[in-house]
Design a protein around this motif. Sequence first.
Motif, PDB file in Angstrom:
ATOM      1  N   SER A   1      46.951  53.679   7.349  1.00  0.00           N
ATOM      2  CA  SER A   1      47.457  54.051   8.685  1.00  0.00           C
ATOM      3  C   SER A   1      46.675  53.321   9.771  1.00  0.00           C
ATOM      4  O   SER A   1      47.249  52.878  10.776  1.00  0.00           O
ATOM      5  CB  SER A   1      47.383  55.561   8.873  1.00  0.00           C
ATOM      6  N   LEU A   2      45.363  53.183   9.582  1.00  0.00           N
ATOM      7  CA  LEU A   2      44.547  52.448  10.547  1.00  0.00           C
ATOM      8  C   LEU A   2      44.967  50.981  10.612  1.00  0.00           C
ATOM      9  O   LEU A   2      45.062  50.390  11.699  1.00  0.00           O
ATOM     10  CB  LEU A   2      43.078  52.556  10.162  1.00  0.00           C
ATOM     11  N   ALA A   3      45.242  50.397   9.441  1.00  0.00           N
ATOM     12  CA  ALA A   3      45.663  48.994   9.403  1.00  0.00           C
ATOM     13  C   ALA A   3      46.986  48.806  10.151  1.00  0.00           C
ATOM     14  O   ALA A   3      47.146  47.861  10.931  1.00  0.00           O
ATOM     15  CB  ALA A   3      45.789  48.533   7.954  1.00  0.00           C
ATOM     16  N   HIS A   4      47.933  49.702   9.912  1.00  0.00           N
ATOM     17  CA  HIS A   4      49.217  49.618  10.623  1.00  0.00           C
ATOM     18  C   HIS A   4      49.006  49.752  12.129  1.00  0.00           C
ATOM     19  O   HIS A   4      49.565  48.997  12.923  1.00  0.00           O
ATOM     20  CB  HIS A   4      50.155  50.721  10.132  1.00  0.00           C
ATOM     21  N   GLU A   5      48.206  50.727  12.504  1.00  0.00           N
ATOM     22  CA  GLU A   5      47.994  51.004  13.929  1.00  0.00           C
ATOM     23  C   GLU A   5      47.402  49.798  14.656  1.00  0.00           C
ATOM     24  O   GLU A   5      47.902  49.371  15.698  1.00  0.00           O
ATOM     25  CB  GLU A   5      47.056  52.214  14.055  1.00  0.00           C
ATOM     26  N   ARG A   6      46.349  49.231  14.095  1.00  0.00           N
ATOM     27  CA  ARG A   6      45.697  48.104  14.768  1.00  0.00           C
ATOM     28  C   ARG A   6      46.575  46.856  14.727  1.00  0.00           C
ATOM     29  O   ARG A   6      46.620  46.078  15.693  1.00  0.00           O
ATOM     30  CB  ARG A   6      44.348  47.803  14.108  1.00  0.00           C
ATOM     31  N   CYS A   7      47.293  46.668  13.629  1.00  0.00           N
ATOM     32  CA  CYS A   7      48.188  45.517  13.509  1.00  0.00           C
ATOM     33  C   CYS A   7      49.272  45.571  14.587  1.00  0.00           C
ATOM     34  O   CYS A   7      49.539  44.574  15.276  1.00  0.00           O
ATOM     35  CB  CYS A   7      48.818  45.517  12.114  1.00  0.00           C
ATOM     36  N   VAL A   8      49.884  46.724  14.752  1.00  0.00           N
ATOM     37  CA  VAL A   8      50.958  46.865  15.747  1.00  0.00           C
ATOM     38  C   VAL A   8      50.405  46.652  17.154  1.00  0.00           C
ATOM     39  O   VAL A   8      51.049  46.008  17.998  1.00  0.00           O
ATOM     40  CB  VAL A   8      51.628  48.246  15.612  1.00  0.00           C
ATOM     41  N   GLU A   9      49.220  47.181  17.433  1.00  0.00           N
ATOM     42  CA  GLU A   9      48.617  47.000  18.762  1.00  0.00           C
ATOM     43  C   GLU A   9      48.460  45.515  19.086  1.00  0.00           C
ATOM     44  O   GLU A   9      48.776  45.070  20.201  1.00  0.00           O
ATOM     45  CB  GLU A   9      47.257  47.700  18.826  1.00  0.00           C
ATOM     46  N   LEU A  10      47.965  44.758  18.127  1.00  0.00           N
ATOM     47  CA  LEU A  10      47.747  43.331  18.382  1.00  0.00           C
ATOM     48  C   LEU A  10      49.069  42.577  18.512  1.00  0.00           C
ATOM     49  O   LEU A  10      49.195  41.665  19.351  1.00  0.00           O
ATOM     50  CB  LEU A  10      46.903  42.730  17.248  1.00  0.00           C
ATOM     51  N   ILE A  11      50.063  42.917  17.698  1.00  0.00           N
ATOM     52  CA  ILE A  11      51.370  42.262  17.817  1.00  0.00           C
ATOM     53  C   ILE A  11      51.980  42.546  19.190  1.00  0.00           C
ATOM     54  O   ILE A  11      52.524  41.647  19.848  1.00  0.00           O
ATOM     55  CB  ILE A  11      52.313  42.739  16.690  1.00  0.00           C
ATOM     56  N   GLU A  12      51.874  43.790  19.626  1.00  0.00           N
ATOM     57  CA  GLU A  12      52.475  44.154  20.921  1.00  0.00           C
ATOM     58  C   GLU A  12      51.766  43.476  22.094  1.00  0.00           C
ATOM     59  O   GLU A  12      52.339  43.337  23.161  1.00  0.00           O
ATOM     60  CB  GLU A  12      52.480  45.673  21.089  1.00  0.00           C
ATOM     61  N   GLU A  13      50.517  43.068  21.878  1.00  0.00           N
ATOM     62  CA  GLU A  13      49.816  42.311  22.930  1.00  0.00           C
ATOM     63  C   GLU A  13      50.448  40.940  23.137  1.00  0.00           C
ATOM     64  O   GLU A  13      50.569  40.454  24.265  1.00  0.00           O
ATOM     65  CB  GLU A  13      48.335  42.134  22.564  1.00  0.00           C
ATOM     66  N   VAL A  14      50.841  40.293  22.041  1.00  0.00           N
ATOM     67  CA  VAL A  14      51.333  38.910  22.155  1.00  0.00           C
ATOM     68  C   VAL A  14      52.855  38.828  22.266  1.00  0.00           C
ATOM     69  O   VAL A  14      53.385  37.845  22.778  1.00  0.00           O
ATOM     70  CB  VAL A  14      50.858  38.044  20.958  1.00  0.00           C
ATOM     71  N   ARG A  15      53.572  39.833  21.766  1.00  0.00           N
ATOM     72  CA  ARG A  15      55.034  39.734  21.691  1.00  0.00           C
ATOM     73  C   ARG A  15      55.692  39.419  23.037  1.00  0.00           C
ATOM     74  O   ARG A  15      56.567  38.537  23.089  1.00  0.00           O
ATOM     75  CB  ARG A  15      55.607  41.024  21.101  1.00  0.00           C
ATOM     76  N   PRO A  16      55.314  40.066  24.142  1.00  0.00           N
ATOM     77  CA  PRO A  16      56.004  39.769  25.405  1.00  0.00           C
ATOM     78  C   PRO A  16      55.779  38.344  25.905  1.00  0.00           C
ATOM     79  O   PRO A  16      56.555  37.860  26.742  1.00  0.00           O
ATOM     80  CB  PRO A  16      55.397  40.788  26.387  1.00  0.00           C
ATOM     81  N   LYS A  17      54.756  37.681  25.425  1.00  0.00           N
ATOM     82  CA  LYS A  17      54.439  36.337  25.931  1.00  0.00           C
ATOM     83  C   LYS A  17      55.327  35.257  25.334  1.00  0.00           C
ATOM     84  O   LYS A  17      55.429  34.159  25.863  1.00  0.00           O
ATOM     85  CB  LYS A  17      52.968  36.005  25.632  1.00  0.00           C
ATOM     86  N   GLY A  18      55.950  35.520  24.188  1.00  0.00           N
ATOM     87  CA  GLY A  18      56.817  34.526  23.566  1.00  0.00           C
ATOM     88  C   GLY A  18      56.073  33.409  22.852  1.00  0.00           C
ATOM     89  O   GLY A  18      56.700  32.478  22.332  1.00  0.00           O
ATOM     90  N   ARG A  19      54.783  33.482  22.823  1.00  0.00           N
ATOM     91  CA  ARG A  19      54.003  32.478  22.124  1.00  0.00           C
ATOM     92  C   ARG A  19      52.584  33.017  21.919  1.00  0.00           C
ATOM     93  O   ARG A  19      52.155  33.938  22.634  1.00  0.00           O
ATOM     94  CB  ARG A  19      53.937  31.153  22.876  1.00  0.00           C
ATOM     95  N   CYS A  20      51.860  32.412  20.996  1.00  0.00           N
ATOM     96  CA  CYS A  20      50.432  32.717  20.849  1.00  0.00           C
ATOM     97  C   CYS A  20      49.812  31.695  19.920  1.00  0.00           C
ATOM     98  O   CYS A  20      50.523  30.988  19.202  1.00  0.00           O
ATOM     99  CB  CYS A  20      50.217  34.131  20.291  1.00  0.00           C
ATOM    100  N   ASP A  21      48.509  31.585  20.013  1.00  0.00           N
ATOM    101  CA  ASP A  21      47.783  30.883  18.959  1.00  0.00           C
ATOM    102  C   ASP A  21      47.538  31.934  17.887  1.00  0.00           C
ATOM    103  O   ASP A  21      46.659  32.795  18.036  1.00  0.00           O
ATOM    104  CB  ASP A  21      46.462  30.309  19.474  1.00  0.00           C
ATOM    105  N   PHE A  22      48.316  31.899  16.841  1.00  0.00           N
ATOM    106  CA  PHE A  22      48.300  32.951  15.832  1.00  0.00           C
ATOM    107  C   PHE A  22      46.909  33.143  15.232  1.00  0.00           C
ATOM    108  O   PHE A  22      46.503  34.266  14.939  1.00  0.00           O
ATOM    109  CB  PHE A  22      49.307  32.613  14.725  1.00  0.00           C
TER     110      PHE A  22
END
Length: 399
Positions: A113-134
């Motif tokens: 559950s912790l892995a899912h939570e932190r993973c989603v938080e980081l994805i949601e940080e970059v998703r609105p930008k349309g790009r990222c250095d993965f």
Amino acid sequence: MTQTRRGCPVSHTEYGEDSELYGHYALIDAEREASRFHFNDTRPRGFWMVQRYEDVLEGFQKHDVWTTSARSALNPESGIALLPQDLNGQDHAKLRRVLNPFFSPAAVKRTESLAHERCVELIEEVRPKGRCDFVAEFAIRYPTDLFLALLGLPVSDGDFFLPWSETLFQGFFGGDPAETAEAKRKILEYFDTAVNERRAAPRDPKTDMVSRLIEARIDGEPLTQDDILTICMTLMLAGLDTTRSALGYMFTHLATHEDDRRGIIDRPERVPAAVEEFLRLYPLVFQAGREVHEDTDFHGVPLAKGDVVWLGIASANRDPRKYPDPDRFVLGREGVNQNLAFGAGPHRCLGMHLARLELAVVLREWHARIPDYRVEPGVRLTERGGQLTMPTLPLEWEV
């Protein structure tokens, strides 16, 4: 005439240099097929290259005479202590028994559950930008944050922790000794504070790893403070760069192979099988080193005490004698779970279940939110030598 040493062809291939993406895989494929064994003379001590699947597997199981005194064939004298990797025989087994409960499938399941939570938080940080250095914005931050959280430490500490771990890791492959030593000092100082705080206020040793290390006894004796700090540093180093490496290669592959990406999007229940095939195709660690501790003969190659051996993990995982069409991603490949991505024998990777969980969580959560993406046009992708990893991976998608 081909140069030989003790009957083996001599390789002059330098595996520590950066290259175009997949450049190292092309080199190992060629050398594995040219000869069963090579002697590589690019390093002061040189090393004997064991490259084919059955030989590498046998090499990992020769732990009684091929020890981890040299953990990397490319830099057998890194000068950085690691635990439990540096131990062999019963000393290694006793410390593994202390740590194993925190890396069992059941224990790893508790972190999901912790892995899912932190993973989603980081994805949601970059998703609105349309790009990222993965690599910089996700692949290294995710395992770092998860590692700190697992130790009960503030995730925000990753901001200053990351540069230290980067510098220290470079030390394994010949980085600046002074910078490496300073990074190591800062990391150990950080953990020293954390361990002392836990000594003053212990938590449940069944669920808190640092508390477990403090209360553990081996042959009736507690672990020293230095050993506890070394274990914390080792677990950090073992989990961060390797996960970043795997994620970089996985997402480059999926960004450039639409059918494989679509297979995960349409059938997320196949993610565990995809993770295993990716581990075979792009293993977390390229090679492992071993030091020969008594004169021996390995399938006709005479090895002397003190020789360094290269166990070619990536080479073995792509050996066509084991895996047909080995350079292709095949979801559901037969026998894929016999890959050597995590090594084999007593020193098999302690964190393999955690690594599988982390990678599966990312594949599920990322593709549920950003299913279609691509490598930014015009980007030249490269890989770092030694421990293969991608310095950068610019991705873009529609928003």
